[in-house]
Design a protein around this motif. Structure first.
Motif, PDB file in Angstrom:
ATOM      1  N   PHE A  38       0.856  -1.178   0.000  1.00  0.00           N
ATOM      2  CA  PHE A  38       0.000   0.000   0.000  1.00  0.00           C
ATOM      3  C   PHE A  38       0.899   1.237   0.000  1.00  0.00           C
ATOM      4  N   ALA A  39       0.492   2.269  -0.712  1.00  0.00           N
ATOM      5  CA  ALA A  39       1.230   3.530  -0.665  1.00  0.00           C
ATOM      6  C   ALA A  39       1.169   4.109   0.750  1.00  0.00           C
ATOM      7  N   THR A  40       2.213   4.826   1.131  1.00  0.00           N
ATOM      8  CA  THR A  40       2.249   5.408   2.470  1.00  0.00           C
ATOM      9  C   THR A  40       1.083   6.371   2.682  1.00  0.00           C
ATOM     10  N   THR A  41       0.705   7.101   1.643  1.00  0.00           N
ATOM     11  CA  THR A  41      -0.442   8.001   1.771  1.00  0.00           C
ATOM     12  C   THR A  41      -1.725   7.217   2.023  1.00  0.00           C
ATOM     13  N   THR A  42      -1.807   6.031   1.448  1.00  0.00           N
ATOM     14  CA  THR A  42      -2.980   5.186   1.679  1.00  0.00           C
ATOM     15  C   THR A  42      -3.026   4.733   3.128  1.00  0.00           C
ATOM     16  N   VAL A  43      -1.860   4.336   3.667  1.00  0.00           N
ATOM     17  CA  VAL A  43      -1.794   3.926   5.071  1.00  0.00           C
ATOM     18  C   VAL A  43      -2.169   5.097   5.975  1.00  0.00           C
ATOM     19  N   GLY A  44      -1.674   6.291   5.640  1.00  0.00           N
ATOM     20  CA  GLY A  44      -2.018   7.469   6.427  1.00  0.00           C
ATOM     21  C   GLY A  44      -3.502   7.784   6.362  1.00  0.00           C
ATOM     22  N   PHE A  45      -4.091   7.627   5.181  1.00  0.00           N
ATOM     23  CA  PHE A  45      -5.522   7.881   5.043  1.00  0.00           C
ATOM     24  C   PHE A  45      -6.341   6.885   5.865  1.00  0.00           C
ATOM     25  N   ILE A  46      -5.930   5.614   5.838  1.00  0.00           N
ATOM     26  CA  ILE A  46      -6.633   4.600   6.621  1.00  0.00           C
ATOM     27  C   ILE A  46      -6.581   4.948   8.109  1.00  0.00           C
ATOM     28  N   GLY A  47      -5.415   5.427   8.563  1.00  0.00           N
ATOM     29  CA  GLY A  47      -5.303   5.844   9.957  1.00  0.00           C
ATOM     30  C   GLY A  47      -6.178   7.038  10.275  1.00  0.00           C
ATOM     31  N   SER A  48      -6.271   7.985   9.355  1.00  0.00           N
ATOM     32  CA  SER A  48      -7.123   9.161   9.569  1.00  0.00           C
ATOM     33  C   SER A  48      -8.591   8.765   9.666  1.00  0.00           C
ATOM     34  N   VAL A  49      -8.996   7.773   8.860  1.00  0.00           N
ATOM     35  CA  VAL A  49     -10.386   7.321   8.893  1.00  0.00           C
ATOM     36  C   VAL A  49     -10.710   6.697  10.251  1.00  0.00           C
ATOM     37  N   TYR A  50      -9.733   5.991  10.846  1.00  0.00           N
ATOM     38  CA  TYR A  50      -9.956   5.433  12.189  1.00  0.00           C
ATOM     39  C   TYR A  50     -10.336   6.543  13.168  1.00  0.00           C
ATOM     40  N   PHE A  51      -9.567   7.623  13.151  1.00  0.00           N
ATOM     41  CA  PHE A  51      -9.823   8.707  14.098  1.00  0.00           C
ATOM     42  C   PHE A  51     -11.082   9.480  13.743  1.00  0.00           C
ATOM     43  N   ALA A  52     -11.434   9.509  12.457  1.00  0.00           N
ATOM     44  CA  ALA A  52     -12.710  10.118  12.078  1.00  0.00           C
ATOM     45  C   ALA A  52     -13.865   9.302  12.650  1.00  0.00           C
ATOM     46  N   GLY A  53     -13.750   7.970  12.553  1.00  0.00           N
ATOM     47  CA  GLY A  53     -14.766   7.109  13.158  1.00  0.00           C
ATOM     48  C   GLY A  53     -14.806   7.269  14.661  1.00  0.00           C
ATOM     49  N   PHE A  54     -13.646   7.416  15.266  1.00  0.00           N
ATOM     50  CA  PHE A  54     -13.576   7.608  16.705  1.00  0.00           C
ATOM     51  C   PHE A  54     -14.263   8.912  17.110  1.00  0.00           C
ATOM     52  N   MET A  55     -14.020   9.962  16.334  1.00  0.00           N
ATOM     53  CA  MET A  55     -14.656  11.251  16.624  1.00  0.00           C
ATOM     54  C   MET A  55     -16.176  11.127  16.516  1.00  0.00           C
ATOM     55  N   ALA A  56     -16.648  10.430  15.487  1.00  0.00           N
ATOM     56  CA  ALA A  56     -18.086  10.221  15.334  1.00  0.00           C
ATOM     57  C   ALA A  56     -18.645   9.428  16.509  1.00  0.00           C
ATOM     58  N   GLY A  57     -17.876   8.445  16.987  1.00  0.00           N
ATOM     59  CA  GLY A  57     -18.314   7.650  18.129  1.00  0.00           C
ATOM     60  C   GLY A  57     -18.421   8.469  19.398  1.00  0.00           C
ATOM     61  N   CYS A  58     -17.506   9.423  19.570  1.00  0.00           N
ATOM     62  CA  CYS A  58     -17.554  10.292  20.750  1.00  0.00           C
ATOM     63  C   CYS A  58     -18.816  11.155  20.744  1.00  0.00           C
ATOM     64  N   VAL A  59     -19.231  11.569  19.544  1.00  0.00           N
ATOM     65  CA  VAL A  59     -20.405  12.440  19.427  1.00  0.00           C
ATOM     66  C   VAL A  59     -21.701  11.639  19.519  1.00  0.00           C
ATOM     67  N   LEU A  60     -21.744  10.480  18.834  1.00  0.00           N
ATOM     68  CA  LEU A  60     -22.985   9.709  18.734  1.00  0.00           C
ATOM     69  C   LEU A  60     -23.116   8.631  19.801  1.00  0.00           C
ATOM     70  N   GLY A  61     -22.008   8.244  20.423  1.00  0.00           N
ATOM     71  CA  GLY A  61     -22.044   7.178  21.417  1.00  0.00           C
ATOM     72  C   GLY A  61     -23.023   7.401  22.554  1.00  0.00           C
ATOM     73  N   PRO A  62     -23.057   8.614  23.139  1.00  0.00           N
ATOM     74  CA  PRO A  62     -24.009   8.841  24.237  1.00  0.00           C
ATOM     75  C   PRO A  62     -25.467   8.597  23.850  1.00  0.00           C
ATOM     76  N   PHE A  63     -25.821   8.920  22.615  1.00  0.00           N
ATOM     77  CA  PHE A  63     -27.201   8.685  22.176  1.00  0.00           C
ATOM     78  C   PHE A  63     -27.509   7.190  22.134  1.00  0.00           C
ATOM     79  N   LEU A  64     -26.535   6.386  21.669  1.00  0.00           N
ATOM     80  CA  LEU A  64     -26.714   4.942  21.617  1.00  0.00           C
ATOM     81  C   LEU A  64     -26.862   4.362  23.015  1.00  0.00           C
ATOM     82  N   VAL A  65     -26.012   4.829  23.944  1.00  0.00           N
ATOM     83  CA  VAL A  65     -26.060   4.307  25.305  1.00  0.00           C
ATOM     84  C   VAL A  65     -27.364   4.708  25.996  1.00  0.00           C
ATOM     85  N   ARG A  66     -27.802   5.935  25.779  1.00  0.00           N
ATOM     86  CA  ARG A  66     -29.069   6.356  26.386  1.00  0.00           C
ATOM     87  C   ARG A  66     -30.247   5.550  25.824  1.00  0.00           C
ATOM     88  N   ARG A  67     -30.158   5.149  24.562  1.00  0.00           N
ATOM     89  CA  ARG A  67     -31.268   4.425  23.934  1.00  0.00           C
ATOM     90  C   ARG A  67     -31.315   2.958  24.351  1.00  0.00           C
TER      91      ARG A  67
END
Length: 410
Positions: A38-67
């Motif tokens: 994989f190109a290094t930029t591809t590896v970096g992008f994959i890592g960035s997507v992990y943290f994007a998902g993590f950020m979404a989880g921080c925002v949406l997680g409380p709603f899931l737990v409350r439900r």
């Protein structure tokens, strides 16, 4: 101590199993991607997507737990997280891997939210400090063990991915079978980045800097080590050295920061990080393994401890009622940096080579050090409500929220 740990033993056990699996997977992904060319930029992008998902989880997680409640939310997120490593092994495709890393980030944000809020509710003012110390030991030990498990099989095979999936699945058992009462529903928190910046510019920007500089290390550090001539065992030792550096330095740095203006410590850590990053670049050029490991250890001592001091500095200016809101803003700042950092660093490697990962980090640390010096010269210390330092896990997965801050009242 046994009475302190007993009510949350199953939660600590689940935390340990999760971190072993996620620590292994976090290093395994870039190594396998490198093997698959994989190109290094591809590896970096994959890592960035992990943290994007993590950020979404921080925002949406409380709603899931409350439900759905804590246990059912944990089970659902854990099941989804266990699927991702298997997809990585079955489909060697950058798009599929990016989607799975985003899913993993989202799930683990929710999983940690459940565990940490649960542990906090079981703690009291009399036991929170000791319980938090145990929690830190579990975090550090599990992350280290996850790195060392990389040597159990070849990254090119199915085995390690299956092991990550098995560990994530096993973490569901202690939580599902616990007899401990579920904590109260998570309260919603308003995130006001502007208010936190006005409260503590150095603290908020420091968390952004940690995301910009540490996330490329977690995402591309294994690729850097492998490209520097280390074999798989050497890569696992390199990542372990950095984690141990962060673990060893946390409390001494915290004690010093309690005795002086924390901005001095932040300045020292920023400059020390830049020096350690220069050391990593030099060690790569020399090609001596022990120098790489030593530079990695020093990087951990400085760069992986910066977040804790920035959080403490920000909370020095806040009342207890503001801890949760401030933590949410600081976590969001970290996540934004963590989304941008890996991909930005990887783009530079195509022109300047793998050393650019730490050139990028050193430049950011130097700029932040200059900003901190300006703030120290133009702004008063203003820490009349100064509280004691509480060490926090460096955010390879996520920073520990202030619900576990020993200064907070029940």
């Amino acid at each position: 101590m046994n009475r302190t740990i007993a009510p949350v033993f199953s939660l600590l056990l689940a935390t340990s199993i999760l971190l072993i699996g996620n620590g292994l997977l976090g290093t395994l992904i870039p190594i396998r991607a490198n093997i698959e060319h994989f190109a290094t930029t591809t590896v970096g992008f994959i890592g960035s997507v992990y943290f994007a998902g993590f950020m979404a989880g921080c925002v949406l997680g409380p709603f899931l737990v409350r439900r759905a409640g804590h246990i059912r939310s944990f089970a659902a997120l854990g099941a989804l997280a266990a699927v991702a490593p298997l997809v990585h092994a079955l489909t060697v495709n950058p798009v599929a891997w990016a989607l799975m890393r985003g899913l993993t980030g989202f799930c683990f944000a929710g999983l940690y939210m459940v565990i940490e809020s649960w542990i906090n509710e079981r703690a009291t003012n009399a036991t929170r400090g000791r319980l938090f110390a145990v929690y830190l030991v579990v975090n550090f030990a599990s992350l280290t063990l996850g790195q060392l498990m990389l040597n159990m099989a070849s990254p090119a095979e199915f085995t390690l991915f299956a092991l990550c999936s098995i560990l994530t699945s096993l973490a569901l058992v202690p939580i599902s079978m616990t007899t401990s009462d579920q904590p109260a529903p998570i309260a919603s928190t308003r995130i006001d980045i502007g208010a936190v910046f006005r409260l503590s510019p150095v603290g908020l920007l420091g968390c952004l800097v940690v995301g910009l500089t540490n996330a490329p290390f977690w995402t591309l550090g294994p690729v850097f080590a492998h490209d520097s001539g280390l074999d798989v065992e050497g890569v696992s030792f390199f990542m372990t050295a950095a984690i141990l550096g962060g673990a060893v330095a946390q409390l001494p740095i915290g004690r010093y920061s309690d005795k002086m203006d924390r901005r001095r410590i932040i300045l020292t850590l920023s400059l020390g990080s830049a020096v350690a990053e220069a050391g990593l670049i030099a060690a790569r050029g020399i090609g001596v393994e022990w120098m790489l490991l030593l530079a990695g250890f020093m990087f951990g001592c400085f760069a992986l401890t910066l977040y804790s001091v920035c959080v403490a500095h920000t909370n020095d200016h806040a009342g207890k009622e503001s801890f949760v809101g401030i933590s949410s803003a600081l976590l969001l700042a970290y996540a934004i940096g963590a989304v941008v950092g890996p991909y930005a660093a990887s783009m530079g490697t195509e022109r300047w080579g793998m050393s650019f990962i730490f050139m990028f980090a050193a430049a950011i640390h130097i700029i932040f050090a200059a900003f901190t010096m300006i703030r120290m010269a133009t702004a008063s210390r203003g820490a009349s409500r100064r509280g004691g330092f509480t060490a926090m896990t460096f955010p390879s997965t996520k920073p520990v929220p202030p619900e576990l801050d020993s200064r907070k009242a029940d």
